[in-house]
Design an enzyme around this catalytic site. Structure first.
Site, PDB file in Angstrom:
ATOM      1  N   ASP A  77      43.220  -5.127 -89.040  1.00 23.98           N
ATOM      2  CA  ASP A  77      44.541  -4.933 -88.431  1.00 23.98           C
ATOM      3  C   ASP A  77      45.178  -6.202 -87.883  1.00 23.98           C
ATOM      4  O   ASP A  77      46.393  -6.354 -87.881  1.00 23.98           O
ATOM      5  CB  ASP A  77      44.440  -3.896 -87.292  1.00 23.98           C
ATOM      6  CG  ASP A  77      43.342  -4.236 -86.274  1.00 23.98           C
ATOM      7  OD1 ASP A  77      42.670  -5.270 -86.454  1.00 23.98           O
ATOM      8  OD2 ASP A  77      43.158  -3.472 -85.319  1.00 23.98           O
ATOM      9  N   HIS A  78      44.344  -7.167 -87.438  1.00 23.04           N
ATOM     10  CA  HIS A  78      44.911  -8.319 -86.723  1.00 23.04           C
ATOM     11  C   HIS A  78      45.425  -9.426 -87.642  1.00 23.04           C
ATOM     12  O   HIS A  78      46.146 -10.310 -87.198  1.00 23.04           O
ATOM     13  CB  HIS A  78      43.852  -8.924 -85.795  1.00 23.04           C
ATOM     14  CG  HIS A  78      43.691  -8.195 -84.494  1.00 23.04           C
ATOM     15  ND1 HIS A  78      43.366  -6.871 -84.426  1.00 23.04           N
ATOM     16  CD2 HIS A  78      43.824  -8.625 -83.212  1.00 23.04           C
ATOM     17  CE1 HIS A  78      43.288  -6.500 -83.145  1.00 23.04           C
ATOM     18  NE2 HIS A  78      43.567  -7.550 -82.398  1.00 23.04           N
ATOM     19  N   ASP A  90      37.291  -5.692 -78.760  1.00 22.18           N
ATOM     20  CA  ASP A  90      38.722  -5.843 -78.525  1.00 22.18           C
ATOM     21  C   ASP A  90      39.008  -5.276 -77.149  1.00 22.18           C
ATOM     22  O   ASP A  90      38.474  -4.231 -76.780  1.00 22.18           O
ATOM     23  CB  ASP A  90      39.513  -5.062 -79.583  1.00 22.18           C
ATOM     24  CG  ASP A  90      40.991  -5.400 -79.501  1.00 22.18           C
ATOM     25  OD1 ASP A  90      41.449  -6.254 -80.281  1.00 22.18           O
ATOM     26  OD2 ASP A  90      41.679  -4.830 -78.631  1.00 22.18           O
ATOM     27  N   ARG A 128      50.657  -6.336 -73.835  1.00 17.07           N
ATOM     28  CA  ARG A 128      50.441  -7.677 -73.271  1.00 17.07           C
ATOM     29  C   ARG A 128      51.736  -8.468 -73.357  1.00 17.07           C
ATOM     30  O   ARG A 128      52.489  -8.327 -74.325  1.00 17.07           O
ATOM     31  CB  ARG A 128      49.367  -8.429 -74.059  1.00 17.07           C
ATOM     32  CG  ARG A 128      47.994  -7.849 -73.919  1.00 17.07           C
ATOM     33  CD  ARG A 128      47.034  -8.842 -73.274  1.00 17.07           C
ATOM     34  NE  ARG A 128      46.089  -8.125 -72.453  1.00 17.07           N
ATOM     35  CZ  ARG A 128      44.772  -8.060 -72.691  1.00 17.07           C
ATOM     36  NH1 ARG A 128      44.253  -8.720 -73.703  1.00 17.07           N
ATOM     37  NH2 ARG A 128      43.984  -7.385 -71.877  1.00 17.07           N
ATOM     38  N   SER A 135      42.029 -10.800 -73.189  1.00 13.21           N
ATOM     39  CA  SER A 135      41.219 -10.177 -74.227  1.00 13.21           C
ATOM     40  C   SER A 135      39.765 -10.646 -74.160  1.00 13.21           C
ATOM     41  O   SER A 135      39.449 -11.654 -73.537  1.00 13.21           O
ATOM     42  CB  SER A 135      41.805 -10.489 -75.602  1.00 13.21           C
ATOM     43  OG  SER A 135      41.392 -11.761 -75.993  1.00 13.21           O
ATOM     44  N   ARG A 152      37.931 -12.112 -76.099  1.00 12.52           N
ATOM     45  CA  ARG A 152      37.676 -13.166 -77.075  1.00 12.52           C
ATOM     46  C   ARG A 152      36.450 -14.028 -76.768  1.00 12.52           C
ATOM     47  O   ARG A 152      36.466 -14.866 -75.876  1.00 12.52           O
ATOM     48  CB  ARG A 152      38.940 -14.033 -77.061  1.00 12.52           C
ATOM     49  CG  ARG A 152      39.162 -14.870 -78.238  1.00 12.52           C
ATOM     50  CD  ARG A 152      40.583 -15.381 -78.198  1.00 12.52           C
ATOM     51  NE  ARG A 152      41.549 -14.285 -78.267  1.00 12.52           N
ATOM     52  CZ  ARG A 152      42.851 -14.437 -78.106  1.00 12.52           C
ATOM     53  NH1 ARG A 152      43.347 -15.630 -77.851  1.00 12.52           N
ATOM     54  NH2 ARG A 152      43.669 -13.422 -78.204  1.00 12.52           N
TER      55      ARG A 152
HETATM   56  S1  SF4 Z   1      46.870  -4.646 -78.212  1.00 11.94           S
HETATM   57 FE1  SF4 Z   1      45.436  -5.616 -79.581  1.00 11.94          FE
HETATM   58  S2  SF4 Z   1      44.749  -3.994 -80.950  1.00 11.94           S
HETATM   59 FE2  SF4 Z   1      46.588  -3.277 -79.954  1.00 11.94          FE
HETATM   60  S3  SF4 Z   1      48.241  -3.774 -81.376  1.00 11.94           S
HETATM   61 FE3  SF4 Z   1      48.085  -5.408 -79.897  1.00 11.94          FE
HETATM   62  S4  SF4 Z   1      46.748  -6.888 -80.836  1.00 11.94           S
HETATM   63 FE4  SF4 Z   1      46.477  -4.975 -81.938  1.00 11.94          FE
END
Ligand code: SF4
Length: 778
Positions: free
Chosen positions: A107-108, A172, A467, A664, A666
Site C-alpha cells: 500500500d505504501h 505500522d 498525520r 510512526s 519506523r
Molecule cells: S496512516 Fe499510514 S497506513 Fe494509513 S493511509 Fe496513511 S500512510 Fe497509509
C-alpha cells in the site's frame, strides 16, 4: 502463482479465534483466582495473551510503567515498506516459516500522480523488484500477500483479520485501527515483528489505562473523527504515551464499528500504545457483513471475555471519582454536545471547533485559500464515511456546483472502492469534481507528486487523514495540513477556503441563489446489498515452499541483504562527538524521512543517507538536517558527517528533546544511526516505540536525570558515558561532558532497560541474540 479470493485463507481464522477465547478464558480465571480483581477490557486481553511464564501471585506482577510483560500475539501484519526490513531480518535469523499468521500489504509504495488505475500500474512497474521479493518471501515463509491495489493495510485487516479479544502487532503505527473491532492491535518495529513471526514472545512495558467514558449520541456534523480530534486536544501528542485508551459507556454502542476504527486508528497521534472498544452489536454487524459469521457467533458466546466487567461502568456512571480504581485518567465526552473539529497545521493536537477556525486563521496568519482537499486513507474511508461525504456532494450537485479546489479520494480498500462505485457514492463525488486515486496510502505518506506546486510555496491542504507534521503529505515542509472529517473536508472543498464553516456560511448555487449545506444524513455502516466481492487481490502461501526462491540482486539499490551489527566491545564510550542536538519535535520522520526515501527501505546503506535530514539543529538557529562536522569545522549534512566519523572509526551520539522519536514505528530511524556509528541517544524523553527500537538495534537510549542538563550539551563537546560494564536495570549512568574551554561537567543519565534488553546492547542487537538461538537449535 496462485491467485485466490481472500476468503479462502480467512476460513482458517475461526479455529484461531476459538483457541484464543479458550486461552483467554483459562488465563483470566487463573488471574481472578489469584488477584480477585475487577477487570477492564484491555486488562482481559493482555492477561489472556500473557506468556506461560507469567506469575500472577505477586502484587507487582502487572504494574503500569514498571513491569515488562511477555505476550503472545495472534497475528502479525506488515506493510510493503516496513515489511521489507522485517522480512530481511526474519531471513537473517535463519527461520523457515512464520509461526504466527502473518500478512503483507502493498500500500505504501504507490505514488499518487494521476488516478488510481494508472498509478497502480506505474507502481507495479517501478517497484517490481520489491513486490517480487515480498511476494516470493510471503509464499515461501507462509504469509498472505495482498497485492498492490488491494488496499491499505489497516482497512484490509479490519475487513478480514481483526477480531474481538485478539492481540495483533503490525509494523505500522496505525495498526491500532483494529481496536474498532475490539482487538488490541499495536504498532511495533520490524524486529519485534520478526521475533513474533519466529514464535518468540513479545515484550511490552505494562501500559497505563486511560478511560474515555462516552455518553449521548453523535449528531448533525459531528462524526467519530471529532471524538478522537477532541481527545487529541485534551491529551496532546504525548498524552497517551505508554497507555492503552479504553472507550466505554453507553455512547460507545452508538458509534459504528468502522467509526470506532477511525477513533482507535488516531490514538497513534497521541502516542497511545493502542486504543480499544468493547465488543458490541455494531461489531457483530460488521463481522457478519464482512463474511465472518462464525466469528460473530463465537464472540457472542464469549461476551464476558470481550467487554469490561459491568461493575466498572456502573460505578463510574454513579460517580466519576470511582474511575481511579480502574484507570489512571478518565475523560468524559457527551457525544450529543460534540462539535465538529478541525486540527492543525503540523500537529494533530492543535484543535478547535470548526466555528473557531476563522478566528485562528486571522490570529496566526494561516493561508485561507485551500490548494487541495483529500478524503479517504486507512483512517476514514468506510462505507459510512464515503456515504456521508457523498451526501454533501449530492447537495452541491443538486445546486449545480462543484468544488472550488481539486478534490482527491483515496479509498481504503478495493472492497470499499468497488462497493461505493456500485452504490453511486464515487459518481456523486466525481460529479462535484473528485478524482479517485489508488487504494493506497499515496498523499498520506508523502507519495504524492505535485508538479504544479512551486518549490518552497506555502499552501494549505485539508484532509481526512491522521498525520499532519511538516513534509508528511507531499514531502514539502511548507504545506500546512488541516485535518477534519471527510464530510467537513467536502464542505471546505466546496467553500474553497479554510475559514468556510458549513454551520454558518452559505454557498452560491449555479442559478445565483444562496444556500446552506445541511448536515449529512445518518449513513449506513453496512451496504444494503452487502460489500462487493473482489478477486485477484491476494496470493496465498505456496503449497511447496521449498521450491520458491527469494532473490536479492547484489547490485540492487532497493534491497540489500543484512549483515549483523558488531557486538559491544566491552569498553566505555569515551569522548564521542555530538552528531546532532535536536530541538523541539523530532519524529521518526524527521530522523528517517519518508517521501523519496521510501523506496530505499529495503537497502540499509542507501537509506542511511537520509539520517536526521528533517531534524532541527538546536545549535544553529533552526537549521534543518545539517550541523558542524567537528573534524573540519564545516557545516555539512548530518548523514555526510556521520559517514565521515564512521570512516575514522569514531562513534557519536545524538541529543534529543522531549518525546524524541514520536510518530510512526519506523525502525529505520534506529537502524540508520546504528549503521552509521551512533553509540547512544540521550533525550529529555522518548516515544515508546522508538526507544524500544533503539534498544533492539544496540543503540543505548538514555534520558537526562535532570532534563535541564539538555542545555549543558554544547556543540563542540566530547561526551563520555562510563561504567557500561555495570549497567543494571533502574541504575543511573554517569556521563562526562568535556567542553572545548577545558571545563568538565558530570551529569547523570537514566534508562529503562531491563536485564534482557541489556543483553541486546551487549550482543550488538536483539537480532544477534535471535540468530544465535536459531544456530544453537539447529
Ligand atoms: S496512516 Fe499510514 S497506513 Fe494509513 S493511509 Fe496513511 S500512510 Fe497509509
Amino acid at each position: 502463482m496462485s491467485t485466490i479470493t481472500p476468503k479462502i485463507e480467512v476460513e482458517t481464522t475461526p479455529n484461531l479465534v476459538a483457541k484464543v477465547y479458550e486461552k483467554l478464558q483459562h488465563k483470566i480465571s487463573t488471574f481472578r483466582k489469584a488477584m480477585h480483581r475487577t477487570l477492564t477490557i484491555c486488562e482481559k486481553i493482555l492477561i489472556g495473551h500473557l506468556d506461560g511464564s507469567a506469575d500472577f501471585s505477586s502484587d507487582d506482577a502487572l504494574v503500569a510503567g514498571k513491569t515488562y510483560v511477555l505476550l503472545n500475539p495472534d497475528r502479525v501484519a506488515l506493510q510493503d515498506v516496513t515489511g521489507q526490513m522485517t522480512i530481511l531480518q526474519f531471513m537473517l535469523a535463519g527461520l523457515n516459516r512464520t509461526a504466527v499468521p502473518t500478512t503483507v500489504h502493498c500500500d505504501h509504495l504507490i505514488q499518487a500522480r494521476i488516478e488510481g488505475e494508472s498509478d497502480t500500474k506505474a507502481a507495479i512497474y517501478e517497484n517490481n523488484e520489491v513486490y517480487q521479493f515480498l511476494e516470493s518471501a510471503s509464499r515461501k515463509y507462509g504469509m498472505g500477500f495482498w497485492k498492490p491495489g488491494a488496499g491499505i493495510i489497516h482497512q484490509v485487516v479490519l475487513e478480514n483479520y481483526a477480531f474481538p479479544g485478539g492481540l495483533m502487532i503490525g509494523t505500522d503505527s496505525h495498526t491500532p485501527n483494529a481496536g474498532g473491532l475490539g482487538m488490541l492491535a499495536i504498532g511495533v518495529g520490524g524486529l519485534d515483528a520478526a521475533e513474533v513471526m519466529a514464535g518468540m514472545s513479545w515484550e511490552l512495558s505494562y501500559p497505563k489505562r486511560i478511560g474515555v467514558y462516552l455518553t449521548g449520541e453523535l449528531n448533525r456534523w459531528a462524526s467519530p473523527k471529532d471524538v478522537i480530534l477532541f481527545v487529541a486536544s485534551k491529551l496532546t501528542v504525548s498524552g497517551g504515551t505508554n497507555a492503552i485508551i479504553e472507550y466505554f459507556g453507553p455512547g460507545a454502542a452508538a458509534i459504528s464499528c468502522t467509526g470506532k476504527a477511525t477513533i482507535t486508528n488516531m490514538g497513534a497521534e497521541i502516542g497511545a500504545t493502542c486504543s480499544v472498544f468493547p465488543y458490541d452489536k455494531r461489531m457483530e454487524k460488521y463481522l457478519r457483513a464482512t463474511g465472518r459469521r462464525s466469528i460473530a457467533d463465537l464472540a457472542n458466546k464469549h461476551v464476558n471475555l470481550l467487554t469490561q466487567d459491568p461493575q466498572i461502568e456502573k460505578e463510574i456512571s454513579e460517580n466519576q471519582k470511582n474511575s481511579i480504581n480502574y484507570f489512571d485518567q478518565l475523560i468524559e465526552i457527551d457525544l450529543s454536545n460534540l462539535e465538529p473539529y478541525i486540527v492543525g497545521p503540523h500537529t494533530p493536537d492543535l484543535a478547535r471547533p470548526i466555528s473557531k477556525m476563522g478566528e485562528d486563521i486571522k490570529k496566526n496568519n494561516y493561508l485561507d485559500t485551500i490548494s487541495v482537499a483529500l478524503i479517504g486513507s486507512c483512517t476514514n474511508s468506510s462505507y459510512e464515511d464515503m456515504s456521508r461525504a457523498a451526501d454533501v456532494a449530492e447537495q452541491a450537485r443538486e445546486k449545480g456546483i462543484k468544488t472550488k479546489v481539486p478534490l482527491q479520494v483515496t479509498p481504503g480498500s478495493e472492497m470499499i472502492r468497488a462497493t461505493i462505485e456500485r452504490d453511486g457514492q464515487i459518481q456523486l463525488l466525481k460529479d462535484i469534481g473528485a478524482n479517485v486515486l489508488a487504494n493506497a496510502c499515496g498523499p498520506c505518506i508523502g507519495q504524492w507528486s505535485r508538479p504544479e506546486l512551486k518549490q518552497g510555496e506555502s499552501n494549505t491542504i485539508v484532509t481526512s487523514y491522521n498525520r499532519n507534521f511538516p513534509g508528511r503529505n507531499d514531502g514539502r515542509r511548507e504545506t500546512m495540513n488541516f485535518i477534519s472529517s471527510p464530510e467537513l473536508v467536502i464542505a471546505l472543498a466546496l467553500g474553497g477556503r479554510l475559514s468556510f464553516s458549513p454551520l454558518a456560511d452559505e454557498l452560491t448555487a449555479s442559478d445565483g441563489t444562496k444556500f446552506k449545506l445541511k448536515p449529512p444524513k445518518i449513513a449506513p455502516e453496512i451496504p444494503e446489498k452487502g460489500f462487493k466481492d473482489v478477486t485477484d487481490i491476494y496470493v496465498a502461501p505456496a503449497d511447496d515452499p521449498v521450491s520458491v526462491e527469494v532473490t536479492i540482486n547484489k547490485d540492487s539499490d532497493r534491497l540489500q541483504k543484512l549483515e549483523p551489527f558488531p557486538k559491544w566491545d566491552g569498553t566505555d564510550f569515551e569522548k564521542l562527538p555530538i552528531l546532532a542536538k535536536v530541538s523541539g519535535k523530532c519524529t521518526t520522520d524527521h530522523i528517517s524521512p519518508a517521501g523519496p526515501w521510501l523506496k530505499y527501505r529495503g537497502h540499509l546503506d542507501k537509506i542511511s543517507d537520509n539520517l536526521l535530514l528533517g531534524a532541527v539543529n538546536a545549535y544553529r538557529d533552526g537549521e534543518v538536517g545539517s550541523g558542524k562536522n567537528t573534524l573540519n569545522c564545516k557545516i555539512e549534512s548530518f548523514p555526510h558527517i556521520a559517514r565521515e566519523y564512521k570512516k575514522r572509526g569514531l562513534k557519536w551520539i545524538i541529543v534529543g528533546d522531549n518525546n524524541y522519536g514520536e510518530g510512526s514505528s519506523r525502525e529505520h530511524a534506529a537502524m540508520t544511526p546504528r549503521y552509521l556509528g551512533c553509540a547512544a541517544v540521550i533525550a529529555r524523553s522518548f516515544a515508546r516505540i522508538h526507544e524500544t527500537n533503539l534498544k533492539k538495534q544496540g543503540v543505548l537510549a538514555f534520558t537526562f536525570a535532570d532534563p535541564s542538563d539538555y542545555s549543558k550539551m554544547l556543540e563542540d563537546d566530547r561526551i563520555s558515558i562510563i561504567g557500561l560494564n555495570n549497567l543494571k536495570p533502574r541504575k543511573s549512568v554517569n556521563c562526562i561532558l568535556y567542553h572545548v574551554d577545558g571545563r568538565e561537567e558530570e551529569i547523570s543519565l537514566r534508562h529503562s532497560y531491563n536485564e534482557s534488553q541489556l543483553e541486546w546492547f551487549r550482543a550488538g542487537s536483539a537480532l544477534n541474540i535471535l540468530h544465535s538461538m536459531e544456530q544453537t537449535s539447529l
